[in-house]
Design a protein around this motif. Structure first.
Motif, PDB file in Angstrom:
ATOM      1  N   LEU A  55      -2.071  -0.767  -9.092  1.00 38.44           N
ATOM      2  CA  LEU A  55      -2.711  -1.984  -8.599  1.00 38.44           C
ATOM      3  C   LEU A  55      -4.155  -1.763  -8.168  1.00 38.44           C
ATOM      4  N   THR A  56      -4.976  -2.686  -8.568  1.00 37.42           N
ATOM      5  CA  THR A  56      -6.306  -2.766  -7.977  1.00 37.42           C
ATOM      6  C   THR A  56      -6.134  -3.169  -6.521  1.00 37.42           C
ATOM      7  N   THR A  57      -6.766  -2.423  -5.646  1.00 40.56           N
ATOM      8  CA  THR A  57      -6.408  -2.522  -4.236  1.00 40.56           C
ATOM      9  C   THR A  57      -7.618  -2.547  -3.315  1.00 40.56           C
ATOM     10  N   VAL A  58      -7.531  -3.397  -2.316  1.00 40.13           N
ATOM     11  CA  VAL A  58      -8.433  -3.250  -1.182  1.00 40.13           C
ATOM     12  C   VAL A  58      -7.689  -2.411  -0.172  1.00 40.13           C
ATOM     13  N   ARG A  59      -8.128  -1.191  -0.011  1.00 38.22           N
ATOM     14  CA  ARG A  59      -7.356  -0.283   0.826  1.00 38.22           C
ATOM     15  C   ARG A  59      -7.791  -0.377   2.284  1.00 38.22           C
ATOM     16  N   VAL A  60      -6.877  -0.829   3.099  1.00 38.77           N
ATOM     17  CA  VAL A  60      -7.150  -0.915   4.532  1.00 38.77           C
ATOM     18  C   VAL A  60      -6.903   0.460   5.140  1.00 38.77           C
ATOM     19  N   PRO A  61      -7.904   1.017   5.746  1.00 40.25           N
ATOM     20  CA  PRO A  61      -7.808   2.410   6.222  1.00 40.25           C
ATOM     21  C   PRO A  61      -7.062   2.503   7.540  1.00 40.25           C
ATOM     22  N   ALA A  62      -5.778   2.224   7.490  1.00 38.50           N
ATOM     23  CA  ALA A  62      -5.003   2.149   8.732  1.00 38.50           C
ATOM     24  C   ALA A  62      -4.994   3.482   9.462  1.00 38.50           C
ATOM     25  N   GLU A  63      -4.930   4.540   8.710  1.00 38.69           N
ATOM     26  CA  GLU A  63      -4.899   5.850   9.354  1.00 38.69           C
ATOM     27  C   GLU A  63      -6.208   6.105  10.103  1.00 38.69           C
ATOM     28  N   ALA A  64      -7.306   5.767   9.441  1.00 42.47           N
ATOM     29  CA  ALA A  64      -8.605   5.940  10.096  1.00 42.47           C
ATOM     30  C   ALA A  64      -8.723   5.042  11.309  1.00 42.47           C
ATOM     31  N   ILE A  65      -8.119   3.873  11.228  1.00 40.92           N
ATOM     32  CA  ILE A  65      -8.129   2.977  12.386  1.00 40.92           C
ATOM     33  C   ILE A  65      -7.439   3.654  13.566  1.00 40.92           C
ATOM     34  N   GLY A  66      -6.286   4.232  13.287  1.00 43.74           N
ATOM     35  CA  GLY A  66      -5.558   4.932  14.340  1.00 43.74           C
ATOM     36  C   GLY A  66      -6.368   6.082  14.910  1.00 43.74           C
ATOM     37  N   GLN A  67      -6.954   6.859  14.038  1.00 39.06           N
ATOM     38  CA  GLN A  67      -7.764   7.989  14.500  1.00 39.06           C
ATOM     39  C   GLN A  67      -8.903   7.518  15.386  1.00 39.06           C
ATOM     40  N   THR A  68      -9.582   6.500  14.911  1.00 33.51           N
ATOM     41  CA  THR A  68     -10.724   6.001  15.676  1.00 33.51           C
ATOM     42  C   THR A  68     -10.290   5.470  17.035  1.00 33.51           C
ATOM     43  N   MET A  69      -9.196   4.730  17.030  1.00 35.15           N
ATOM     44  CA  MET A  69      -8.716   4.186  18.300  1.00 35.15           C
ATOM     45  C   MET A  69      -8.465   5.317  19.298  1.00 35.15           C
ATOM     46  N   ALA A  70      -7.798   6.353  18.824  1.00 41.36           N
ATOM     47  CA  ALA A  70      -7.497   7.466  19.712  1.00 41.36           C
ATOM     48  C   ALA A  70      -8.786   8.122  20.201  1.00 41.36           C
ATOM     49  N   ARG A  71      -9.700   8.323  19.287  1.00 41.64           N
ATOM     50  CA  ARG A  71     -10.936   8.995  19.659  1.00 41.64           C
ATOM     51  C   ARG A  71     -11.701   8.196  20.707  1.00 41.64           C
ATOM     52  N   HIS A 108     -16.942   5.762  29.585  1.00 41.44           N
ATOM     53  CA  HIS A 108     -17.644   4.797  28.730  1.00 41.44           C
ATOM     54  C   HIS A 108     -17.491   5.256  27.290  1.00 41.44           C
ATOM     55  N   CYS A 109     -17.925   4.451  26.350  1.00 41.95           N
ATOM     56  CA  CYS A 109     -17.858   4.890  24.956  1.00 41.95           C
ATOM     57  C   CYS A 109     -19.115   4.485  24.219  1.00 41.95           C
ATOM     58  N   ASN A 110     -19.410   5.241  23.211  1.00 40.00           N
ATOM     59  CA  ASN A 110     -20.647   5.002  22.460  1.00 40.00           C
ATOM     60  C   ASN A 110     -20.661   3.624  21.826  1.00 40.00           C
ATOM     61  N   LYS A 111     -19.581   3.356  21.093  1.00 41.53           N
ATOM     62  CA  LYS A 111     -19.515   2.073  20.388  1.00 41.53           C
ATOM     63  C   LYS A 111     -18.329   1.297  20.905  1.00 41.53           C
ATOM     64  N   ARG A 112     -18.571   0.166  21.472  1.00 37.56           N
ATOM     65  CA  ARG A 112     -17.465  -0.616  22.006  1.00 37.56           C
ATOM     66  C   ARG A 112     -16.682  -1.279  20.874  1.00 37.56           C
ATOM     67  N   HIS A 113     -17.371  -1.638  19.809  1.00 38.20           N
ATOM     68  CA  HIS A 113     -16.682  -2.295  18.702  1.00 38.20           C
ATOM     69  C   HIS A 113     -16.919  -1.531  17.411  1.00 38.20           C
ATOM     70  N   THR A 114     -15.872  -0.962  16.903  1.00 35.26           N
ATOM     71  CA  THR A 114     -16.009  -0.199  15.669  1.00 35.26           C
ATOM     72  C   THR A 114     -15.405  -0.984  14.515  1.00 35.26           C
ATOM     73  N   VAL A 115     -16.095  -1.005  13.415  1.00 32.44           N
ATOM     74  CA  VAL A 115     -15.551  -1.636  12.215  1.00 32.44           C
ATOM     75  C   VAL A 115     -15.412  -0.573  11.143  1.00 32.44           C
ATOM     76  N   ILE A 116     -14.185  -0.425  10.673  1.00 29.96           N
ATOM     77  CA  ILE A 116     -13.942   0.617   9.681  1.00 29.96           C
ATOM     78  C   ILE A 116     -14.033   0.023   8.291  1.00 29.96           C
ATOM     79  N   PRO A 117     -14.838   0.630   7.428  1.00 32.53           N
ATOM     80  CA  PRO A 117     -14.981   0.086   6.080  1.00 32.53           C
ATOM     81  C   PRO A 117     -13.707   0.236   5.257  1.00 32.53           C
ATOM     82  N   THR A 118     -13.509  -0.710   4.381  1.00 31.08           N
ATOM     83  CA  THR A 118     -12.374  -0.639   3.473  1.00 31.08           C
ATOM     84  C   THR A 118     -12.861  -0.181   2.104  1.00 31.08           C
TER      85      THR A 118
END
Lengths: 339, 339
Positions: free
Chosen positions: A287-303, A313-323
DNA sequence: TGCAACAACGCAAACGTTTGAGCGATTCGC
DNA sequence: GCGAATCGCTCAAACGTTTGCGTTGTTGCA
């Protein structure tokens, strides 16, 4: 079982020295340190995390809240992959995960009851008052998805690039000559359904095309419903020449409807899946796919959460992970279209 | 944030009284109790779990260990469903779950480091020395699958009825006239691969039939491998008229191989799936399935462990959960067979 | 009235750890 | 060679609970 006291007695030093030695703090000679460490190993000593959290005000535990039924949480590949990323990153920083699923109680109460150092909410609902409470009580927290109204010191968000990726997928299909592009959505109370629909509309506008709402179907996120809706779409007088499935849960339903009618992909219909399920990788054609980087989302959230916990505090309050948009074999030129 | 002291001050009583009141122990008058409870609520008080575990020697947390890579753990429906059952039962008894995935350290160390009250191991490997260590150190633990050699006071096991269910499935296929029954297994180092193969062999013997080892394929548990192996099986001079997929991970691979060749199920080949994935429920035709009750396994594990923790012993040290054999539409009479 | 029993509560120790303050002994700088 | 800094270590307090024991006040019984 063995406490710091027994080690102290065995090594003939004080508790303080043992504590400092085991935590590799300075103020203890190398000989004494080595001796203590050896004794600790011999006695198979492990520090009592409760006692430690009592004085340090740190538990080394991240609370993960999934406000869904257990069924839903564990069936959807998205949650699984986020958990995967979380567990990986948390482990790397010596945090453990405490899991709360389908708990109707307040998030804040969870934070206090379990002395976790911070909270992660996976699958936040728009305008969930519990998230706001979390922010107002200043609990270190990271949520996905969502951008809360106010700016809170200790609340961060992680989102995936919904708009852009969907926009790209739709544009691609339009470029292939498709005009009747079905879009099987989830509930419109979900933030990403909304964003992705907007992207869909914008792509049409940009190509000076009108889009036909008849091809947009709102489902309840279940396979069964997707199966039914896809059936209705294919029964239209002018059936779609392409279909986009908004998430992993829906895709199998849509595919089965297509398979059951014996339609050839991509010759008779093109399919684009949005999601992160590997289970679908074996579908033929790929399938042609838009891959949602769920794993990266989890990693980023934890970080981000760990940074929030440890530095306040954190460097970036709102992170957007590219698909990623991965073009494979389930999409092709539209047939019987004016191009 | 608020401690028992502040409540004591506000209520003008001692800490002891507050503690007793909040824990509903006797020795405190109803008026004082109500007053304390009200104040506690107003101050949004939550007991410090660390402090409590320090003196009570109970943390209210169950450690869940999945000795697999995160990828594997979160992709396989089995683990998800077990987790589901665990989280449900633990929640009901006021325990929380601490999740450890892919940690190479000793299980025992985990128990001590995190002051969990007991440990659950999901996906135990045969002869994993860490399980034995757990048992020898007398840590309350429940594992799936496996029957350890010795009898340990604090170690319990939960297994699903592998032999019986597989036996029934194979017998059923034989009864339908099938003789060339492919069996796509996982690694033979896995306990249940072994058990299920034995059941397969026994079913043949019982019908006075020889089974042909050529139809038994040992995979590495991945979809890709299952796809490849099913291809080889179908390329045999005498291709199988039925196939059994040993678990959820393999089934999609097998199915895709069948679909890609345009074989009709069950007219040209019968399919039996063993597993617990709901994702496959939408496959057409609906699959005849040996349903592994992963959720019940999780529930049982939690229940037994909690009993072990709280009473120091358990009624049944080894529980076997029955499987369901659900006959649906993917199985039919063998074609071109002598009956 | 006298004494035992009991209820309601406070006191203080204990759980295991960390950490600032303190204290000799040694080393350093000048 | 003298004060200052540093090192290696101990002491003791503190974290937030629970709980055995002691104390006080009340009630019950003879």
């Amino acid at each position: 079982m063995a406490s710091i006291k027994e080690i102290a007695k065995a090594a003939q030093v004080s508790c303080s020295t043992v504590s400092r030695a085991l935590n590799h703090k300075k103020g203890v000679s190398t000989e004494v340190r080595d001796k203590i460490i050896k004794i600790a190993e011999d006695l198979s000593y492990f520090p009592h995390s409760g006692a430690r959290s009592l004085v340090q005000n740190r538990a080394g535990v991240i609370g993960v809240i999934i406000p869904r039924t257990s069924e839903f949480a564990f069936q959807s590949p998205f949650y699984n992959h986020v958990l995967l990323g979380l567990s990986e990153m948390a482990g790397r920083h010596d945090y453990n995960l405490m899991l709360i699923i389908n708990d109707s109680r307040s998030y804040t109460s969870f934070y206090y009851r379990h002395q976790v150092d911070g909270v992660i909410v996976v699958g936040n609902r728009i305008n969930d008052e519990r998230t706001i409470e979390l922010a107002e009580k200043n609990v270190p927290a990271v949520i996905v998805p969502g951008f809360p109204e106010g700016e809170y010191q200790n609340l961060a968000t992680v989102n995936s690039e919904n708009f852009k990726s969907t926009h790209r997928a739709v544009s691609y299909l339009i470029g292939l000559g498709h005009r009747k592009i079905a879009f099987v959505l989830g509930s419109m109370s979900s933030k990403y359904s909304f964003e992705r629909l907007e992207a869909y509309q914008k792509a049409f506008r940009e190509h000076d095309l009108d889009y036909d709402p008849a091809y947009v179907a709102e489902s309840d996120f279940t396979k069964t419903d997707a199966y039914r809706l896809m059936g209705e779409l294919l029964d239209l007088d002018q059936p779609p020449t392409a279909v986009i499935c908004i998430n992993d849960t829906l895709t199998p339903g849509v595919l089965q409807q297509i398979f059951s009618r014996g339609l050839k992909i991509p010759q008779q219909i093109s399919v684009v899946a949005i999601g992160c399920s590997d289970l679908l990788d074996l579908v033929l054609p790929p399938l042609t796919t838009v891959r949602v980087p769920a794993e990266a989302i989890g990693q980023t959230m934890a970080r981000v959460l760990i940074q929030l916990i440890e530095t306040g505090h954190c460097n970036k309050r709102h992170t957007v992970i590219p698909t990623d948009f991965i073009i494979r074999e389930s999409t092709g030129p539209a047939i019987g279209q004016g191009g």
